[in-house]
Design an enzyme around this catalytic site. Structure first.
Site, short mmCIF file in Angstrom:
data_model
loop_
_atom_site.label_atom_id
_atom_site.label_comp_id
_atom_site.label_asym_id
_atom_site.label_seq_id
_atom_site.Cartn_x
_atom_site.Cartn_y
_atom_site.Cartn_z
N ALA A 21 -10.21 -20.43 35.01
CA ALA A 21 -10.22 -19.07 35.57
C ALA A 21 -9.05 -18.26 35.02
CB ALA A 21 -10.13 -19.14 37.09
N LYS A 36 -4.86 -35.24 32.51
CA LYS A 36 -4.85 -33.78 32.39
C LYS A 36 -3.53 -33.32 31.75
CE LYS A 36 -6.39 -29.52 33.45
NZ LYS A 36 -6.39 -28.79 34.69
O1 PAF Z 1 -3.93 -24.75 31.90
C1 PAF Z 1 -5.03 -24.47 31.39
O2 PAF Z 1 -5.25 -23.39 30.86
C2 PAF Z 1 -6.15 -25.51 31.45
O3 PAF Z 1 -5.67 -26.61 32.17
C3 PAF Z 1 -6.73 -25.93 30.12
C4 PAF Z 1 -7.47 -27.26 30.27
C5 PAF Z 1 -5.69 -26.06 29.04
C6 PAF Z 1 -7.81 -24.97 29.70
O4 PAF Z 1 -7.38 -23.68 29.42
#
Ligand code: PAF
Length: 310
Positions: A129, A185
């Site tokens: 988002a 992540k």
């Molecule tokens: O921080 C972000 O923007 C998101 O975690 C990611 C996965 C890099 C996608 O833009």
């Protein structure tokens, strides 16, 4: 269930908007009175991959309006987590759960320290988002949300939370290893975020240039070495292939760190590449690329007013 989302940034608004589709009582808590009043009056506008739609969660800057909460989602930037916890203290009941899907390492530890490990639900979300303006967001990409508890147990409350999320269209699964999730992540963010913020490129373009491809590979390899030494079990086998696939899958995304830099705001670098640098020092593992990325982002953060293109 009474659910409170703290922080009306891109992710906070997205989750609040989706959860407003449920039968639960949903509140959005902002620390800024004017913004809270604006969202409370006009609601949240979403446009993007889930269509163009509106939601109207009750929004306030005053915790007394909410009184008590069953589930609190912390959606502020990592460097504001402590402050957010201070704000929500009056909402805590004996069984209140606190959930974090924030980027980076350290939020679970901060929440646990202040409220006890048994309250914490951690995880990651691959929803994307962008905040356009107060209460207006672009839903940039769809992806799974994964949640779990610190001890890996699956209490009934977390099953209910999964059900609520799934019902409103936030595809959610349970995990017994949230440390592995969060590190998985982190490695993606360590490869993408700082590099996009420095180059001002969207995620997908990082794999188009030899230079950014090489730096991304080095940042990811260093971060993976640290994860291995810490015996973290990642949720994918090939970290570099995964990070490149995320670049492709989110190719048009403006990463959260690039969004911050474009608005001359503080970034989450200390919770992302900064963690790799700190652990590298502690464990005696060389992480020069992550160090360089941290130094460059810190330079950008401290020179917003002096930048020639500002
Ligand atoms: O921080 C972000 O923007 C998101 O975690 C990611 C996965 C890099 C996608 O833009």
């Amino acid at each position: 269930m009474k659910i409170v989302i703290v922080g009306p940034g891109a992710m906070g608004c997205l989750i609040a908007a989706f959860l407003s589709k449920s039968k639960e009582e949903v509140w959005l808590l902002d620390k800024n009175k004017e913004n809270a009043a604006k969202i409370n009056e006009l609601g949240i506008s979403v446009e993007g991959v889930s269509g163009s739609w509106q939601a109207k969660p009750k929004t306030t800057a005053n915790v007394e309006d909410i009184a008590k909460a069953d589930l609190i989602l912390i959606c502020v930037k990592s460097f504001h987590t402590k402050q957010a916890l201070e704000q929500i203290k009056p909402l805590l009941q004996q069984n209140t759960k606190i959930m974090t899907l924030q980027n980076g390492i350290g939020n679970i530890e901060i929440i646990s320290e202040l409220t006890g490990e048994e309250r914490v639900i951690g995880g990651i979300t691959n929803e994307g988002a962008t905040l356009i303006e107060t209460g207006k967001i672009r839903h940039a990409g769809r992806g799974e949300t994964l949640i779990g508890t610190i001890d890996g147990k699956v209490p009934v409350e977390i099953r209910s939370i999964r059900e609520i999320f799934n019902k409103v269209g936030l595809q959610t699964k349970l995990s017994r290893d949230i440390k592995g999730l969060i590190w998985s992540k982190l490695i993606i963010n360590a490869g993408i975020n700082a590099l996009t913020a420095i180059t001002r490129l969207s995620n997908g373009r990082l794999t188009e240039f030899e230079g950014t491809k090489r730096i991304l590979r080095e940042a990811v390899t260093e971060a993976t070495r640290i994860a291995k030494r810490k015996r973290i079990k990642l949720i994918y086998d090939d970290p570099l292939a995964k990070v490149e696939a995320v670049c492709e899958g989110t190719s048009g995304n403006i990463s959260s760190m690039l969004q911050d830099v474009l608005k001359n705001k503080r970034t989450e670098i200390d919770f992302i590449n900064g963690v790799i640098v700190r652990l590298g020092q502690e464990l005696g593992i060389a992480v020069p690329t992550n160090k360089l990325l941290v130094d460059l982002i810190k330079t950008i953060e401290s020179s917003y007013k002096q930048r020639l293109d500002a």
